[in-house]
Design a protein around this motif. Structure first.
Motif, PDB file in Angstrom:
ATOM      1  N   VAL A 222     100.094  41.998  59.233  1.00 22.72           N
ATOM      2  CA  VAL A 222     100.426  41.240  58.021  1.00 22.72           C
ATOM      3  C   VAL A 222     101.941  41.117  57.841  1.00 22.72           C
ATOM      4  CG1 VAL A 222     100.227  41.197  55.491  1.00 22.72           C
ATOM      5  CG2 VAL A 222      98.248  41.822  56.885  1.00 22.72           C
TER       6      VAL A 222
ATOM      7  N   TYR B  44     105.684  43.660  49.565  1.00 21.17           N
ATOM      8  CA  TYR B  44     104.271  43.762  49.158  1.00 21.17           C
ATOM      9  C   TYR B  44     104.269  44.135  47.685  1.00 21.17           C
ATOM     10  CZ  TYR B  44      99.261  44.419  50.084  1.00 21.17           C
ATOM     11  OH  TYR B  44      97.899  44.271  50.125  1.00 21.17           O
TER      12      TYR B  44
ATOM     13  N   ALA C 205     103.489  39.404  50.339  1.00 23.05           N
ATOM     14  CA  ALA C 205     102.046  39.512  50.147  1.00 23.05           C
ATOM     15  C   ALA C 205     101.786  40.162  48.806  1.00 23.05           C
ATOM     16  CB  ALA C 205     101.424  40.328  51.274  1.00 23.05           C
TER      17      ALA C 205
ATOM     18  N   LEU D 263     101.057  35.620  50.944  1.00 20.77           N
ATOM     19  CA  LEU D 263      99.688  35.986  51.289  1.00 20.77           C
ATOM     20  C   LEU D 263      98.995  36.716  50.145  1.00 20.77           C
ATOM     21  CD1 LEU D 263     100.602  37.508  54.779  1.00 20.77           C
ATOM     22  CD2 LEU D 263     100.072  35.132  54.247  1.00 20.77           C
TER      23      LEU D 263
ATOM     24  N   THR E 230      96.316  39.039  49.471  1.00 24.07           N
ATOM     25  CA  THR E 230      95.456  39.935  50.266  1.00 24.07           C
ATOM     26  C   THR E 230      94.460  40.640  49.359  1.00 24.07           C
ATOM     27  OG1 THR E 230      96.899  41.867  50.027  1.00 24.07           O
ATOM     28  CG2 THR E 230      97.376  40.362  51.857  1.00 24.07           C
TER      29      THR E 230
ATOM     30  N   ILE F 146      94.049  46.430  54.166  1.00 22.96           N
ATOM     31  CA  ILE F 146      93.730  45.027  53.865  1.00 22.96           C
ATOM     32  C   ILE F 146      92.504  44.575  54.662  1.00 22.96           C
ATOM     33  CG2 ILE F 146      94.588  42.666  54.186  1.00 22.96           C
ATOM     34  CD1 ILE F 146      97.448  43.880  53.666  1.00 22.96           C
TER      35      ILE F 146
ATOM     36  N   THR G  23      92.889  38.506  54.359  1.00 23.02           N
ATOM     37  CA  THR G  23      94.255  37.986  54.243  1.00 23.02           C
ATOM     38  C   THR G  23      94.291  36.621  54.909  1.00 23.02           C
ATOM     39  OG1 THR G  23      96.566  38.331  54.917  1.00 23.02           O
ATOM     40  CG2 THR G  23      94.909  39.231  56.380  1.00 23.02           C
TER      41      THR G  23
ATOM     42  N   SER H 212      91.305  33.322  52.244  1.00 17.23           N
ATOM     43  CA  SER H 212      91.640  34.355  53.210  1.00 17.23           C
ATOM     44  C   SER H 212      90.596  34.462  54.303  1.00 17.23           C
ATOM     45  CB  SER H 212      91.717  35.706  52.498  1.00 17.23           C
ATOM     46  OG  SER H 212      92.730  35.670  51.545  1.00 17.23           O
TER      47      SER H 212
END
Ligand code: PRX
Length: 680
Positions: A315, A378, A407, A432, A434, A443, A446, A459
């Motif tokens: 990711v 993230y 993400a 993203l 997730t 995850i 995603t 996703s």
């Protein structure tokens, strides 16, 4: 911006096409299509030959002391929760700390930065991999000197300071099971965990930091232990709140200062990494939001670490010199997997920030991202919303062009927030949304990197993950039909159980495998679009039943968020004598928007236009903030209770980033003329 296609309710209109969980052939051309084809082929192989796939990945990604005998011993169809469930890589032995630190140092990366600590006061402290090895070795020796051996439980009740990951890795080195308890919890919640998990050691600090100095962590520990417990040792990090003159009082024979203990003679001596069974527990962690009776999710060394490393690499794609920033608290699973274990397992550089995101101002986070050269972020939609709420002028003054990947997790990402990220971070930066859970370790869903240019296009499952969407009667939902999200195959990051209370196995089975036999039931609602992509519609518990119709609160929230005046929103059911359940919306408005009854009515009508007249909200409450944990997770249970008119029984609210907002929520929920009444 494209709106996602709206699904029908579970059990709704006639089938349009058979459900397909497998990815469809690509429509795109060129490099992206080639990369997508490669993703598809790999995905199909990971599902068709999971043992070969994971065996190869485990050999490539981790260092093993002893090779495994069986890749996976977990058959959902046969009832995976049977006592014989042994999980992943049975027979194999490895050590998580060795994989996260020692092997990188041995491989010549000792001078690479492992951890960068950004203190709340602005100070920066950097640890190379060699520094991290020295620090974890010392603390592992301290634990050892206090009699800690493999399998013992160590509670880590610490703020976001380097001692927290250091203590986690020191436990992992010895094979002790760490149990991080979010530092916002009260003595009562802490005590419940100490008792349930039979901890031998507690590591804490004098004070915490929760958007401001919060004294008294050590005091909470003392109160939790007052009635007697299994705890023999309390290690205290000397860290006072500003203005607090006095150090915490130590209990003779039980308590020791961290700084004195690690500096004692002999503590710098090498401390061997204990080779552990891959199926042995690495840590216990409560699911977020659970405050009272703790449900201690257990993750095992081999499967968890592999899954953390693999998903992190896939990711966030770390490269030489990159800096990863996970803004979640380590007290929750996101911090475990994507602040500590995932980045360190692959030898990346991870940033640890002491303060809460967005506090005191979103500037702090933006400045940190720029000054520390953060390349992957993230976070949660809530943090992005805090950025967007600061307005266009703020955004123009705070570009973050160095960020190459963003993400989010925890809640659905709105298309407005997606757009904002695309304009604010590096050019073409994938954004993203997730999806995963404490129980899944890492995850599961995603967007694939080969198709990240489309806004919120849904996703794909990560390799080896086999999701499907079922109607309530267990039949597959149609394309675009909303239903129950389940998983048909085990994956390495999967929890291995609930920490032994007497009913561990029964509770594990009842929680995850009883609803749809032979499948892991996530408790979430989702639908699959025509391209085979998954769209999460929130937890089944978040549905509102209006006149017998099941309505996803996420759907109402999405409709509200499509009005630019709305920054954040949460929708819950409230008692309604006519409809059974009414729709109650809590709305945070942009800073420059004045709340008014006219706006209330306009927003309610807007929801009706987007979803249908039955979905027009009954109540719209304007509030300053929503009840979120420090990791950004919304605690709807509290809103539901308040909306039900029962604010006296909210349970423990100490897990909230700011427990004081509850007063505002209760005040704003005072009886109002409902939107429906106003229209009558
Ligand atoms: O309901 C889903 C929601 O968060 C739940 C998992 O919460 P927790 O165990 O605390 O772990 C949070 C961090 C992994 C899920 O069952 N959730 C998570 N991600 C999303 C989400 N809901 C909507 N969209 C997401 N992307």
């Amino acid at each position: 911006m494209t709106a996602s296609k709206q699904p029908s309710a579970a059990g709704g209109p006639a089938p349009r096409a058979a459900q397909s969980a497998a990815p469809r052939p690509p429509a795109a051309v060129g490099a992206a299509a080639a990369s997508r084809l490669a993703d598809e082929e790999l995905y199909e192989r990971s599902i068709g030959e999971p043992e070969d796939y994971w065996s190869e990945r485990a050999a490539a990604a981790l260092s093993w002391d002893t090779p495994w005998e069986r890749v996976v011993d977990c058959d959902f169809a046969a009832g995976s929760a049977s006592p014989s469930y042994a999980g992943w890589f049975a027979g194999g032995k490895l050590n998580a700390a060795y994989n996260c630190i020692d092997r990188h140092v041995a491989g010549g990366l000792g001078e690479r930065r492992s951890l960068v600590f950004a203190a709340a006061d602005g100070g920066i402290e950097e640890f190379t991999y060699a520094d991290l090895l020295a620090a974890t070795t010392r603390f592992a020796n301290v634990l050892k000197s206090r009699g800690v051996v493999a399998g013992d439980r160590v509670i880590l009740y610490l703020p976001m300071i380097p001692e927290l990951p250091i203590a986690m890795l020191a436990c992992a080195r010895l094979g002790a099971v760490h149990a991080v308890v979010f530092a916002g919890f009260s003595s009562q919640a802490l005590g419940a965990r100490i008792d349930a998990w039979g901890a031998r050691v507690v590591v804490t600090s004098e004070a915490g930091w929760r958007g401001g100095p919060a004294p008294g962590l050590k005091g909470e520990v003392d109160r939790a232990l007052a009635a007697g417990s299994s705890v023999e040792t309390v290690v205290v990090v000397a860290r006072r709140a500003d203005g607090d003159e006095d150090h915490a009082r130590l209990v003779a024979g039980r308590d020791l200062w961290w700084h004195e203990a690690v500096a004692a003679a002999g503590m710098a001596a090498p401390c061997a990494c204990e080779p552990l069974a891959a199926t042995a527990p690495l840590f216990i962690l409560s699911t977020s939001g659970s405050a009272g009776a703790p449900k201690g999710v257990v993750h095992a060394v081999g499967g968890y670490l592999l899954y953390a490393a693999e998903t992190f690499r896939h990711v966030f794609a770390p490269g030489e010199g990159d800096v990863h920033f996970c803004a979640a608290d380590i007290g929750w699973i996101t911090g475990h997997t994507y602040l500590v274990y995932g980045p360190l397992a692959v030898g990346a550089t991870t940033l640890l920030y002491e303060g809460a995101p967005g506090r005191p101002q979103p500037d702090r986070l933006a400045d940190l991202i720029v000054s520390q050269g953060v390349t992957s972020l993230y976070t949660t939609p809530a943090v992005v919303h805090a950025f967007t709420a600061a307005g266009r002028g703020w955004a123009a003054a705070h570009p973050m062009p160095g960020v190459k990947i963003v993400a989010t997790v925890g809640d659905p990402l709105s298309s407005e927030a997606w757009d904002w990220c695309r304009s604010q971070f590096g050019a073409g930066c994938p954004v993203l949304d997730t999806w995963w859970q404490t129980e899944t370790g890492g995850i599961l869903l995603t967007p694939w990197r080969s198709e990240t240019g489309e806004p919120l296009a849904g996703s794909r499952p990560y390799f080896g993950v086999a999701p499907l969407v079922l109607r309530n009667d267990g039949r597959p939902a149609d394309v675009l039909e909303r239903g129950n999200l389940c998983l048909a195959q085990p994956w390495p990051g999967m929890m291995t159980g609930i920490w032994c209370d007497a009913d561990n196995v029964a509770r594990f089975r009842a929680s995850y495998f009883a609803r749809f036999p032979g499948l892991y039931y996530t408790g979430d609602q989702a639908y699959i679009d025509e391209d085979g992509r998954f769209h999460i519609e929130g937890s089944s518990d978040d549905d509102v039943w209006v006149l017998g119709e099941r309505l996803s609160s996420v759907e109402v929230e999405r409709a509200l968020l499509s009005d630019a005046k709305v920054v954040e929103t949460a929708v819950v059911g409230c008692p309604d004598p006519v409809k059974g359940e009414g729709i109650c919306c809590y709305v945070v408005l942009r800073d420059d928007v004045e709340p008014s009854d006219a706006l209330r009515e306009k927003l309610a009508q807007h929801v009706g236009e987007v979803i249908g007249p039955f979905a027009v909200p009954d109540r719209v409450h304007f509030v300053a903030a929503l009840p979120r944990t420090r990791s950004g997770k919304m605690i709807r249970r509290i809103l539901r209770k308040i909306a039900e008119g029962d604010p006296t029984d909210l349970g423990d609210t100490t897990m909230l980033a700011d427990p004081s907002i509850v007063t505002d929520l209760v005040h704003e929920t005072r009886p109002q003329t409902t939107q429906a009444e106003a229209r009558r």
